[in-house]
Design a protein around this motif. Sequence first.
Motif, PDB file in Angstrom:
ATOM      1  N   UNK A  70      18.170  -0.334  27.144  1.00  0.00           N
ATOM      2  CA  UNK A  70      18.714   1.008  26.965  1.00  0.00           C
ATOM      3  C   UNK A  70      20.159   0.836  26.519  1.00  0.00           C
ATOM      4  N   UNK A  71      20.465   1.340  25.301  1.00  0.00           N
ATOM      5  CA  UNK A  71      21.757   1.077  24.676  1.00  0.00           C
ATOM      6  C   UNK A  71      22.459   2.380  24.358  1.00  0.00           C
ATOM      7  N   UNK A  72      23.762   2.436  24.663  1.00  0.00           N
ATOM      8  CA  UNK A  72      24.566   3.620  24.363  1.00  0.00           C
ATOM      9  C   UNK A  72      24.837   3.700  22.869  1.00  0.00           C
ATOM     10  N   UNK A  73      25.127   4.888  22.351  1.00  0.00           N
ATOM     11  CA  UNK A  73      25.401   5.038  20.914  1.00  0.00           C
ATOM     12  C   UNK A  73      26.566   4.165  20.469  1.00  0.00           C
ATOM     13  N   UNK A  78      23.366  -3.684  25.457  1.00  0.00           N
ATOM     14  CA  UNK A  78      22.649  -2.637  26.200  1.00  0.00           C
ATOM     15  C   UNK A  78      23.268  -2.422  27.574  1.00  0.00           C
ATOM     16  N   UNK A  79      23.215  -1.178  28.045  1.00  0.00           N
ATOM     17  CA  UNK A  79      23.713  -0.887  29.384  1.00  0.00           C
ATOM     18  C   UNK A  79      22.694  -1.318  30.436  1.00  0.00           C
ATOM     19  N   UNK A  80      21.386  -1.294  30.075  1.00  0.00           N
ATOM     20  CA  UNK A  80      20.333  -1.752  30.983  1.00  0.00           C
ATOM     21  C   UNK A  80      19.351  -2.587  30.169  1.00  0.00           C
ATOM     22  N   UNK A  81      18.977  -3.726  30.705  1.00  0.00           N
ATOM     23  CA  UNK A  81      17.931  -4.548  30.086  1.00  0.00           C
ATOM     24  C   UNK A  81      17.106  -5.175  31.203  1.00  0.00           C
ATOM     25  N   UNK A  82      15.796  -5.337  30.934  1.00  0.00           N
ATOM     26  CA  UNK A  82      14.905  -5.937  31.919  1.00  0.00           C
ATOM     27  C   UNK A  82      13.754  -6.615  31.201  1.00  0.00           C
ATOM     28  N   UNK A 108      14.377  -7.273  38.304  1.00  0.00           N
ATOM     29  CA  UNK A 108      15.186  -8.287  37.651  1.00  0.00           C
ATOM     30  C   UNK A 108      15.996  -7.724  36.501  1.00  0.00           C
ATOM     31  N   UNK A 109      16.415  -6.469  36.609  1.00  0.00           N
ATOM     32  CA  UNK A 109      17.175  -5.836  35.528  1.00  0.00           C
ATOM     33  C   UNK A 109      18.630  -6.298  35.560  1.00  0.00           C
ATOM     34  N   UNK A 110      19.301  -6.174  34.401  1.00  0.00           N
ATOM     35  CA  UNK A 110      20.732  -6.443  34.273  1.00  0.00           C
ATOM     36  C   UNK A 110      21.394  -5.154  33.795  1.00  0.00           C
ATOM     37  N   UNK A 111      22.315  -4.638  34.600  1.00  0.00           N
ATOM     38  CA  UNK A 111      23.029  -3.403  34.281  1.00  0.00           C
ATOM     39  C   UNK A 111      24.455  -3.782  33.933  1.00  0.00           C
ATOM     40  N   UNK A 112      24.890  -3.377  32.738  1.00  0.00           N
ATOM     41  CA  UNK A 112      26.229  -3.755  32.271  1.00  0.00           C
ATOM     42  C   UNK A 112      27.118  -2.521  32.190  1.00  0.00           C
ATOM     43  N   UNK A 113      28.234  -2.582  32.909  1.00  0.00           N
ATOM     44  CA  UNK A 113      29.293  -1.582  32.776  1.00  0.00           C
ATOM     45  C   UNK A 113      30.520  -2.314  32.258  1.00  0.00           C
ATOM     46  N   UNK A 114      30.450  -2.662  30.986  1.00  0.00           N
ATOM     47  CA  UNK A 114      31.486  -3.468  30.343  1.00  0.00           C
ATOM     48  C   UNK A 114      31.967  -2.757  29.081  1.00  0.00           C
ATOM     49  N   UNK A 157      26.823  -5.819  36.247  1.00  0.00           N
ATOM     50  CA  UNK A 157      28.053  -6.471  35.800  1.00  0.00           C
ATOM     51  C   UNK A 157      29.066  -5.381  35.488  1.00  0.00           C
ATOM     52  N   UNK A 158      30.149  -5.349  36.266  1.00  0.00           N
ATOM     53  CA  UNK A 158      31.182  -4.322  36.091  1.00  0.00           C
ATOM     54  C   UNK A 158      32.473  -5.022  35.692  1.00  0.00           C
ATOM     55  N   UNK A 159      32.890  -4.809  34.457  1.00  0.00           N
ATOM     56  CA  UNK A 159      34.097  -5.445  33.931  1.00  0.00           C
ATOM     57  C   UNK A 159      35.159  -4.383  33.713  1.00  0.00           C
TER      58      UNK A 159
END
Length: 616
Positions: A70-73, A78-82, A108-114, A157-159
């Motif tokens: 799931x990718x933001x415009x 992606x903000x979420x990948x699994x 086993x998802x990876x959530x990115x707030x970067x 992951x919060x950067x």
Amino acid sequence: MRRFLTTLVILLVVLAAGMTALVVLINPNDFRSYMTQQVQQRTGYQLTLDGDLRWHVWPQLSILAGRMSLTAPGAQAPVISADNMRLDVRLWPLFSHQLSVKQVMLKGAVIRLTPGSDPVQRQQGTPEAPGDVQEPVADVPWKLNINKVRVQDSLLIWQRGPDDQINMRDINLSVDQDEKRQATLEFSSRINRNQRDLAFSLSGTADLSDSPRVYRATVTNFDYQLTGAGVPGNGVKGQGSLALELQSQNQQIDLTQLQFSANESQLTGQLRAVLGEAVPQFSADLKSPVLNLDSLNGWQPGQGKAAAQHTPSVPMPVTSQPVAEAPPDDMAYLRDFIASLHLQADKVIYHGLEVSGVALEADNQRGKARISTLNGKVSGGTFALTGDIDATGPGAAKIRITPRVEHVAVAPVMRALEAPQILEGILSLSGNFNGSGLGGSDFTRHWSGSAHVAMNEMKVHGLNIQQLIQQAVERSQKDVHGADNYDTYTRIRTLKADTVLKNGALKITQLYGDSDLLTVGGTGNADLNRQTCDMNLRVRVLQGWNGKTEVVKALQQSVIPLRVYGPWDNLNYTLRVDDILKDQLQQRAKDAINNWLNKQPEDKGKKKLEQLLNRL
């Protein structure tokens, strides 16, 4: 019974046949384009599903997908990948072309707030790419409804900056939403950073009926435990609850009905943050029945500065790179926000010292901070403090404080501060000080000011001034002697002093004290960094003399110079008793000669003798 079993078997066969026919007749890949378009229309995010979708019948009718993202415009990542996604669907709505998803599960998802996963804002007037325009979905025969989302064993992951990244591991999230957009949620995770581990879990409800304009949530239960470097061996743990409201337009966050505990400390109240303004604004109104700082920092009774903690804690990590020493109390961060704080604490415990009725009111206006109220009761007395902090200029912040202390017992405070136990008494103080830095070492190095000090029922341990003087007199004068027994301290009923502090050098410009045994006055200096002093005193010993009446009376009226100097815990002294006794003998001789001359008739010899006596 046989007929019932036969009927049951027939029903099971029909049900199995119906499900098999449904799986064969309906291709789950027919849902792919509809789901991606729905996500695009409702959120603006791009849903990508790799590989074929397939049915999973037992024990729950589900659609299994391969890798998803799931990718933001405009985002680079992606903000979420699994690697796997499962959609648990209801059976009967499928017959009427409705895709009713009971639960979406990601494992086993990876959530990115970067920065790479943040959406890129489209500038006004920028043309849209052909791929940005989605086909209308009104004619698609499927209807999508999702009730529950579950995320298991995942990573966030919060950067926050180039070198500031926080990883939240073992994420388990469950969100269950009804048709009125009322949701219940459960969330747990673990954060490991700088050799500290924070494990927490929470449960609550959320009101999404006014989203995305307003989000409301209630956290009914929050549990956490912090362990690791710099934390007491038993850790810091507690519970909490709160009500939250987030307004998207101005990014205002309100936390109300706040209840929070940390070991033996509790806080209640409300917080507000407005992050959408040019300058963030914060406000806090908090109350506490007890703030036990000892249980938070691991301090134990009887523990000195160099002693190890009774409850061991993990040491702070050792870095291989040298760290430059920060400037004294650099408070430049105060320039970045506006804030107000109101705190009331029934009890605050620090190093075993209990402070009651603490009230604090403070505010900050982009680097100009003011403490308008800080008062409380401690050790039988009261204290109050007001002050200002100016961090708007370059370098260290400029601080000014005005303390007031009334009738506070000194000994418990000195024990709490781990200072040498040389003084007892009831202290009153009023003064004005200015400098930089708020630590104890800062106050002794970078502060200046003046204060008027008064002490009642004062005891100076390790030094008995009466004993020093009387024993010195006994060695030089056989006609008198002092008391048979002495205390190991000097008792002074009342003492008043005016002091001036400059960068750790304390100057006592005027001092006077008295008791039934003696009076004392003088001036002196003290070095707060080296914990040394040099006092020049003038002492009169009023009681404890025994011997000839004339000598005793003379000593009671004599002011004896006494110098006290050296380290606070090992004081030295010098006495000028011989000069005093010599003056007394001369005065006694002069008095005897005067008495004899008064009895003699007038003649030339008498006048010459009087002239000689006057020269003496």
